[in-house]
Design a protein around this motif. Structure first.
Motif, PDB file in Angstrom:
ATOM      1  N   THR A  82       3.142   0.206  -2.654  1.00  0.00           N
ATOM      2  CA  THR A  82       4.585   0.172  -2.885  1.00  0.00           C
ATOM      3  C   THR A  82       4.983  -1.077  -3.654  1.00  0.00           C
ATOM      4  N   THR A 116       8.473   4.281  -3.697  1.00  0.00           N
ATOM      5  CA  THR A 116       7.601   3.915  -2.587  1.00  0.00           C
ATOM      6  C   THR A 116       6.287   4.661  -2.716  1.00  0.00           C
ATOM      7  N   PRO A 170       6.998   2.073   4.271  1.00  0.00           N
ATOM      8  CA  PRO A 170       7.264   1.626   2.895  1.00  0.00           C
ATOM      9  C   PRO A 170       8.749   1.693   2.530  1.00  0.00           C
ATOM     10  N   GLN A 171       9.443   2.732   2.990  1.00  0.00           N
ATOM     11  CA  GLN A 171      10.876   2.826   2.714  1.00  0.00           C
ATOM     12  C   GLN A 171      11.624   1.645   3.322  1.00  0.00           C
TER      13      GLN A 171
END
Length: 328
Positions: A153, A270, A287-288
């Motif tokens: 990411t 991401t 990741p978000q």
């Protein structure tokens, strides 16, 4: 990425040559992309995989199944093993923004080499978790997958887009956040963070309420849509409605050419690394959150005085509900 079927090696060089020249020339030439740094090559392949079909998809799957081996192959060997041709491999490289196979090969080699030097944190990625696996092994695989997703990411993320989104949110009268299912939970977290620093933000999960809110947005407002796949129809509809009213629209997704990304002004990417019981959509959560944490901090930097004052006010408001410490 976990869940890919192993790609069967071609029977030999003859199978690679079986692709007709007519089929090669008839294939649509992929859109050129900027040359990528060595970091994030595999993440870029994963994000583009749904766009690839036929021969290009076979090359992508082979690279993802065993990137270290792919980095050791010549272009002819990779073509043979994927049952394609050197011309297809070249098209695959150019679709990823590389001049040719040598650049792609160096990028993959650099990425897999760094993973090995950092203690082999990719060793168990892609391995299926078994019902009898001890929890220490399960924990190790989850940590490895999440670590890989974080690195990918960071490599994919365009910090210039983060800057643009932060500028827009810092100056917005209001911010709408849209998401469904797991993405809704991530959106609620972002709404909470923004609210604590004095940004008027709402998180909508119901499409009717979200559409009603997005229809009331104006130029200068911001709409943030969250969807791993970028194909959640409700989120796309709400972002599109907000954009039609002049609001700045931001998409957080793993797929840069998804329908959600297509309707957004700003796209934040991401990467994911699936594990057993945690497919891509669930694995996307961490990741978000990392990307949204970065965006939130960037907004707080731009509204420092307001953010600091808001923190003090909200801390005093809830202080009476904390358990009192006993005196020594």
């Amino acid at each position: 990425m976990a869940g890919y079927d192993a790609v069967s090696p071609a029977a030999g060089a003859g199978s690679a040559g079986a692709e007709s020249a007519a089929a090669e020339s008839a294939a649509a030439e992929p859109i050129a992309m900027p040359v990528l740094p060595a970091d994030g090559v595999l993440a870029r392949v994963r994000s583009r995989l749904p766009e690839f079909t036929g021969a290009l998809q076979r090359v992508a799957e082979l690279v993802l199944t065993d990137p270290a081996n792919a980095a050791r192959c010549t272009i002819v060997e990779l073509a043979e093993r994927s049952g394609t041709s050197p011309a297809t491999v070249t098209r695959f490289c150019r679709a990823l923004g590389f001049e040719g196979y040598a650049d792609l090969r160096l990028g993959i080699a650099g990425e897999t080499g760094r993973a090995a030097r950092t203690g082999g944190w990719t060793v168990d990625i892609g391995r299926e978790i078994q019902p009898t696996d001890p929890l220490d092994r399960v924990l190790g695989q989850i940590m490895a997958a999440d670590t890989r997703a974080m690195h990918d990411t960071a490599a994919l993320l365009d910090l210039g887009e983060i800057e643009r989104a932060a500028d827009a949110i810092a100056g917005a009268s209001r911010v709408d956040i849209y998401g469904a299912s797991g993405s809704a939970l991530v959106g609620a977290e972002m709404q909470f963070c923004l609210h604590r620093i004095g940004v008027a933000a709402w998180a909508w999960t119901d499409v009717h309420n979200g559409l009603a809110s997005s229809a009331l947005l104006n130029p200068g407002d911001v709409a943030l849509g969250i969807s791993h796949s970028g194909q959640t129809r409700e989120t796309i509809e709400m972002i599109a409605e907000a954009g039609s009213k002049g609001a700045t629209t931001v998409a957080l997704t793993s797929f840069p050419r998804s329908p959600l990304a297509d309707v957004a002004d700003i796209v934040l990417l991401t990467a994911t690394q699936a594990t057993t019981f945690r497919p891509d959509a669930l694995s996307a959560r961490h990741p978000q959150l990392v990307v949204l944490d970065l965006l939130y901090i960037a907004v707080a930097q731009r509204t420092h005085e307001r953010a600091h004052a808001s923190f003090q006010v909200t801390a005093r408001a809830v202080a009476g509900h904390r358990a009192a410490k006993e005196a020594d």
